[in-house]
Design a protein around this motif. Sequence first.
Motif, PDB file in Angstrom:
ATOM      1  N   ILE A  93       0.844  -1.204   0.000  1.00 33.83           N
ATOM      2  CA  ILE A  93       0.000   0.000   0.000  1.00 33.83           C
ATOM      3  C   ILE A  93       0.876   1.250   0.000  1.00 33.83           C
ATOM      4  CG2 ILE A  93      -1.633   1.358   1.378  1.00 33.83           C
ATOM      5  CD1 ILE A  93      -2.830  -1.320   2.327  1.00 33.83           C
ATOM      6  N   ALA A  94       1.931   1.233   0.815  1.00 33.72           N
ATOM      7  CA  ALA A  94       2.835   2.383   0.898  1.00 33.72           C
ATOM      8  C   ALA A  94       3.492   2.670  -0.444  1.00 33.72           C
ATOM      9  CB  ALA A  94       3.897   2.130   1.971  1.00 33.72           C
ATOM     10  N   LEU A 150       8.797   4.582   4.074  1.00 31.38           N
ATOM     11  CA  LEU A 150       8.083   3.625   4.925  1.00 31.38           C
ATOM     12  C   LEU A 150       7.868   2.299   4.201  1.00 31.38           C
ATOM     13  CD1 LEU A 150       5.480   6.067   6.500  1.00 31.38           C
ATOM     14  CD2 LEU A 150       7.478   5.061   7.603  1.00 31.38           C
ATOM     15  N   GLY A 151       7.541   2.374   2.908  1.00 30.20           N
ATOM     16  CA  GLY A 151       7.368   1.143   2.132  1.00 30.20           C
ATOM     17  C   GLY A 151       8.645   0.327   2.098  1.00 30.20           C
ATOM     18  N   PHE A 152       9.777   1.007   1.971  1.00 33.10           N
ATOM     19  CA  PHE A 152      11.070   0.320   1.960  1.00 33.10           C
ATOM     20  C   PHE A 152      11.348  -0.339   3.307  1.00 33.10           C
ATOM     21  CE2 PHE A 152      15.714   0.364   2.555  1.00 33.10           C
ATOM     22  CZ  PHE A 152      16.097  -0.405   1.460  1.00 33.10           C
ATOM     23  N   ILE A 153      11.045   0.372   4.392  1.00 31.03           N
ATOM     24  CA  ILE A 153      11.236  -0.205   5.728  1.00 31.03           C
ATOM     25  C   ILE A 153      10.335  -1.419   5.929  1.00 31.03           C
ATOM     26  CG2 ILE A 153      10.906   0.223   8.205  1.00 31.03           C
ATOM     27  CD1 ILE A 153      11.738   3.128   7.672  1.00 31.03           C
ATOM     28  N   PHE A 154       9.075  -1.294   5.531  1.00 30.56           N
ATOM     29  CA  PHE A 154       8.146  -2.412   5.679  1.00 30.56           C
ATOM     30  C   PHE A 154       8.587  -3.591   4.819  1.00 30.56           C
ATOM     31  CE2 PHE A 154       5.912   0.463   8.086  1.00 30.56           C
ATOM     32  CZ  PHE A 154       4.637   0.073   8.454  1.00 30.56           C
ATOM     33  N   ALA A 155       9.079  -3.310   3.611  1.00 34.11           N
ATOM     34  CA  ALA A 155       9.564  -4.387   2.743  1.00 34.11           C
ATOM     35  C   ALA A 155      10.778  -5.075   3.361  1.00 34.11           C
ATOM     36  CB  ALA A 155       9.917  -3.826   1.363  1.00 34.11           C
ATOM     37  N   THR A 156      11.660  -4.291   3.970  1.00 30.98           N
ATOM     38  CA  THR A 156      12.836  -4.864   4.631  1.00 30.98           C
ATOM     39  C   THR A 156      12.421  -5.776   5.784  1.00 30.98           C
ATOM     40  OG1 THR A 156      14.147  -2.890   4.086  1.00 30.98           O
ATOM     41  CG2 THR A 156      14.988  -4.323   5.836  1.00 30.98           C
ATOM     42  N   LEU A 157      11.478  -5.303   6.601  1.00 32.45           N
ATOM     43  CA  LEU A 157      10.993  -6.116   7.724  1.00 32.45           C
ATOM     44  C   LEU A 157      10.261  -7.363   7.219  1.00 32.45           C
ATOM     45  CD1 LEU A 157       9.714  -3.307  10.121  1.00 32.45           C
ATOM     46  CD2 LEU A 157      11.773  -4.708  10.368  1.00 32.45           C
ATOM     47  N   THR A 158       9.595  -7.240   6.074  1.00 38.99           N
ATOM     48  CA  THR A 158       8.931  -8.409   5.474  1.00 38.99           C
ATOM     49  C   THR A 158       9.954  -9.477   5.116  1.00 38.99           C
ATOM     50  OG1 THR A 158       7.148  -7.045   4.568  1.00 38.99           O
ATOM     51  CG2 THR A 158       7.484  -9.213   3.577  1.00 38.99           C
ATOM     52  N   HIS A 180       7.820  10.515  -1.392  1.00 43.21           N
ATOM     53  CA  HIS A 180       9.091  10.126  -0.780  1.00 43.21           C
ATOM     54  C   HIS A 180       8.891   9.560   0.616  1.00 43.21           C
ATOM     55  CE1 HIS A 180      12.956  11.042   1.403  1.00 43.21           C
ATOM     56  NE2 HIS A 180      13.351  10.244   0.432  1.00 43.21           N
ATOM     57  N   ALA A 181       8.033  10.220   1.422  1.00 37.06           N
ATOM     58  CA  ALA A 181       7.766   9.737   2.778  1.00 37.06           C
ATOM     59  C   ALA A 181       7.187   8.330   2.748  1.00 37.06           C
ATOM     60  CB  ALA A 181       6.812  10.690   3.494  1.00 37.06           C
ATOM     61  N   SER A 182       6.244   8.105   1.843  1.00 38.96           N
ATOM     62  CA  SER A 182       5.630   6.784   1.742  1.00 38.96           C
ATOM     63  C   SER A 182       6.625   5.763   1.200  1.00 38.96           C
ATOM     64  CB  SER A 182       4.393   6.849   0.830  1.00 38.96           C
ATOM     65  OG  SER A 182       3.644   5.671   0.929  1.00 38.96           O
ATOM     66  N   GLY A 183       7.515   6.211   0.299  1.00 37.06           N
ATOM     67  CA  GLY A 183       8.546   5.311  -0.222  1.00 37.06           C
ATOM     68  C   GLY A 183       9.510   4.865   0.858  1.00 37.06           C
ATOM     69  N   VAL A 238      -0.017   5.142   8.577  1.00 34.15           N
ATOM     70  CA  VAL A 238      -0.624   6.472   8.426  1.00 34.15           C
ATOM     71  C   VAL A 238      -0.013   7.449   9.429  1.00 34.15           C
ATOM     72  CG1 VAL A 238      -2.763   7.799   8.599  1.00 34.15           C
ATOM     73  CG2 VAL A 238      -2.775   5.568   7.478  1.00 34.15           C
ATOM     74  N   TYR A 239       0.179   7.001  10.661  1.00 38.42           N
ATOM     75  CA  TYR A 239       0.748   7.863  11.700  1.00 38.42           C
ATOM     76  C   TYR A 239       2.173   8.283  11.344  1.00 38.42           C
ATOM     77  CZ  TYR A 239       2.566   9.332  16.233  1.00 38.42           C
ATOM     78  OH  TYR A 239       3.159  10.041  17.247  1.00 38.42           O
ATOM     79  N   LEU A 240       2.995   7.321  10.932  1.00 41.14           N
ATOM     80  CA  LEU A 240       4.379   7.635  10.563  1.00 41.14           C
ATOM     81  C   LEU A 240       4.446   8.463   9.290  1.00 41.14           C
ATOM     82  CD1 LEU A 240       6.127   4.213  11.322  1.00 41.14           C
ATOM     83  CD2 LEU A 240       6.169   6.293  12.706  1.00 41.14           C
ATOM     84  N   LEU A 241       3.532   8.195   8.361  1.00 42.15           N
ATOM     85  CA  LEU A 241       3.498   8.965   7.122  1.00 42.15           C
ATOM     86  C   LEU A 241       3.221  10.438   7.419  1.00 42.15           C
ATOM     87  CD1 LEU A 241       3.536   8.990   4.004  1.00 42.15           C
ATOM     88  CD2 LEU A 241       1.074   8.534   4.070  1.00 42.15           C
ATOM     89  N   GLY A 242       2.244  10.690   8.290  1.00 45.56           N
ATOM     90  CA  GLY A 242       1.931  12.066   8.663  1.00 45.56           C
ATOM     91  C   GLY A 242       3.119  12.756   9.310  1.00 45.56           C
TER      92      GLY A 242
END
Length: 248
Positions: free
Chosen positions: A67-68, A97-105, A92-95, A214-218
């Motif tokens: 989603i990110a 977070l998406g990268f961090i989530f992908a890394t944790l995945t 960029h902000a969402s990218g 959403v919280y971190l994105l904001g």
Amino acid sequence: MGSLEQRLIGLFRRLFRSTITGYLTLLFGLASLGLVFGYASASMYGVEHGINLIAYWHIPLALVGGIALTVTFAGCVLFLVTGTRFWEQLAHASGELGFIFATLTLVTGSAWGRVIWNTWWDWSDIRLVTFLFVWFIYAGYLLIYSSAGGSGRVSRLASVYGVVGFITVPISYASTRLWTTRLHAPSIGNPDAEAAISASVLFVSLVAFLLLYVYLLGSRVRLHALTTRMGELKNRSQTETYKSTETN
């Protein structure tokens, strides 16, 4: 387009300023922890092991990460079309977070796979390989963006890259249905899936990670805006100092 865009930006900013998201993130995060460790079964794929509980976070991490990166794609498109800096910052902000989530995945998936499939990694599994490719694509996006240094030309290049690179995301997420995979198999809408995952616990965890995103994105978008404002004030101050020196 202008008034619609401003209303949409205003909606995002109100969402990002709201304190409700933070409280809901805490509430659902605690609920996820309680359900995973107090209710969810540790038996999956015929294996009884505590590592199976990581699935209730591994799957939401992957879904929210997707989603990110989709938001990054949308933000890049809107920035290229409108030139409004807010969309670039959102992308960029969402990218990030998406990268961090992908890394944790990838990390949680490897730990889970080591117990369930007796391997940290398998290059013959199409889902693993395509998801790693997504990880490298967005690492490249973040590197390109970091070299922008306020340059509009490089920022637009990063946005074009973000649009083109997004094609890897749906390919990776649909890979288990497009090709035969060795380890991963479709679990949604697949009655033959071997993993017995509690849908209710998974849903709560998914909502928790979505709210966290959403919280971190904001927070990240607000930091972007603050950094941009400080840069503008610094440039203005330097310009005024230069003009004052020239006058004297």
